[in-house]
Design a protein around this motif. Structure first.
Motif, PDB file in Angstrom:
ATOM      1  N   THR A 274      -6.132  -1.241   3.795  1.00  0.00           N
ATOM      2  CA  THR A 274      -5.052  -1.339   4.779  1.00  0.00           C
ATOM      3  C   THR A 274      -5.557  -0.960   6.169  1.00  0.00           C
TER       4      THR A 274
ATOM      5  N   MET B  25       5.683  -9.456   7.907  1.00  0.00           N
ATOM      6  CA  MET B  25       5.627  -7.991   7.905  1.00  0.00           C
ATOM      7  C   MET B  25       6.457  -7.335   6.808  1.00  0.00           C
TER       8      MET B  25
ATOM      9  N   SER C  13       4.840  -4.714   4.673  1.00  0.00           N
ATOM     10  CA  SER C  13       4.117  -3.657   5.385  1.00  0.00           C
ATOM     11  C   SER C  13       4.965  -2.399   5.480  1.00  0.00           C
TER      12      SER C  13
ATOM     13  N   TYR D 117       2.805  -0.070  12.046  1.00  0.00           N
ATOM     14  CA  TYR D 117       2.885  -0.389  10.621  1.00  0.00           C
ATOM     15  C   TYR D 117       1.538  -0.194   9.931  1.00  0.00           C
TER      16      TYR D 117
ATOM     17  N   VAL E 262      -0.594  -2.163   7.325  1.00  0.00           N
ATOM     18  CA  VAL E 262      -0.612  -3.528   6.809  1.00  0.00           C
ATOM     19  C   VAL E 262      -1.850  -3.735   5.936  1.00  0.00           C
ATOM     20  N   SER E 263      -1.715  -4.621   4.970  1.00  0.00           N
ATOM     21  CA  SER E 263      -2.847  -4.946   4.109  1.00  0.00           C
ATOM     22  C   SER E 263      -3.793  -5.888   4.835  1.00  0.00           C
TER      23      SER E 263
ATOM     24  N   THR F  71      -2.330  -9.331   4.814  1.00  0.00           N
ATOM     25  CA  THR F  71      -1.332  -9.558   5.864  1.00  0.00           C
ATOM     26  C   THR F  71      -2.009  -9.732   7.213  1.00  0.00           C
TER      27      THR F  71
END
Length: 280
Positions: free
Chosen positions: A5, A25, A28, A64, A66-67, A70
């Motif tokens: 992430t 998103m 997320s 956020y 996020v991966s 993403t």
């Protein structure tokens, strides 16, 4: 295997309730609904803004986790922009994150969004017939509305509402005492939700000292009963100081509004907190 992430700062169409948030998103994890960086925001004229990282001015957004998957999808959306590592400020301190930015030269022909807030800019551009306004301090009472002869703007009261992730604090220090603020610390607060005509916006921005850098506009989701009202305008203190007690007249306005619209538990909590603060 644990997914990799990254921390991402967003300021335009990836913000909550904006055009690409739901598709890109939704998986997320939100880290901060109130986040900001040093920079300038510009309107591309194509339905989205761009950001230039600079020491002057401020750009407001959200933070956020996020991966990588993403982020790869966002890379495709933001093709042509730089993925830049930056320092992001939050109410809980600075965080390192990536953001999609452009160079200063590329923004030279674009219109600057002086507020640094995409949602605020859009509200002024759209000029809707009405919008929701969340008050958590003296605007829960109508005394100063009447003094300013604007009480007709604030007749449509939706009711007492709750806001997650924020706590009411008193960080705007004045010689006679402090004024209210909301700090994002994972708590919960309550306030009064109004539906107001667009004409009320000039009064609100003036009252909150937006142009003087006292408060800044922010947009929050407020729950009243079993309904969630999205992107309600509220105002947050820009330069937060150590809390002190509010003056008597200001406390009275808060208590009058709270007694009419807010829960008994919250009324007790806010009175107890004000009692605990050192008087100027």
């Amino acid at each position: 295997m644990t997914k990799e992430t990254k921390t991402l700062f967003v300021y335009g169409t990836l913000l909550k309730h904006e055009k690409y948030h739901e598709t890109l998103m939704k998986e997320s994890s939100p880290l901060a609904a109130s986040a900001w960086i040093k920079g300038r925001l510009y309107d591309t004229g194509e339905g989205y803004p761009v950001c230039v990282v600079l020491e002057q001015n401020t750009v407001y957004g959200e933070l956020y986790e996020v991966s990588d998957e993403t982020l790869h999808k966002i890379d495709e959306l933001e093709e042509g922009y730089d993925q830049q590592e930056i320092e992001v400020m939050t109410d809980q301190g600075p965080r390192s994150a990536v953001a999609y930015t452009i160079g200063k030269q590329k923004a030279s022909s674009l219109k600057e969004i002086e507020s640094g807030c995409w949602k605020s800019y859009q509200l002024w551009e759209r000029k809707p017939s009405s919008f929701y306004y969340f008050a958590y301090g003296s605007c829960m009472d109508d005394a100063r509305f009447k003094l300013a002869k604007v009480e007709h703007y604030f007749k449509q009261i939706i009711g007492g509402g709750t806001l997650d992730r924020f706590t009411t604090r008193f960080t705007l220090v004045r010689p006679d005492g402090s004024r209210a603020d909301m700090v994002e610390d994972g708590g919960e607060t309550e306030g009064v939700l109004y539906e107001v005509p667009f004409d009320a916006i000039r009064y609100l921005y003036k009252r909150e000292g937006v142009n003087e850098g006292t408060y800044r506009p922010a947009f929050v989701d407020v729950t009243v009963g079993d309904q969630v009202y999205e992107d309600c305008l509220t105002f947050l203190v820009l330069k937060k100081s150590e809390e002190i007690a509010p003056p008597g007249h200001y406390r009275s306005e808060i208590e009058k509004g709270a007694d009419l619209y807010l829960s008994e538990a919250f009324r007790k909590k806010i009175r107890s907190h004000m009692d605990s603060l050192i008087k100027p």
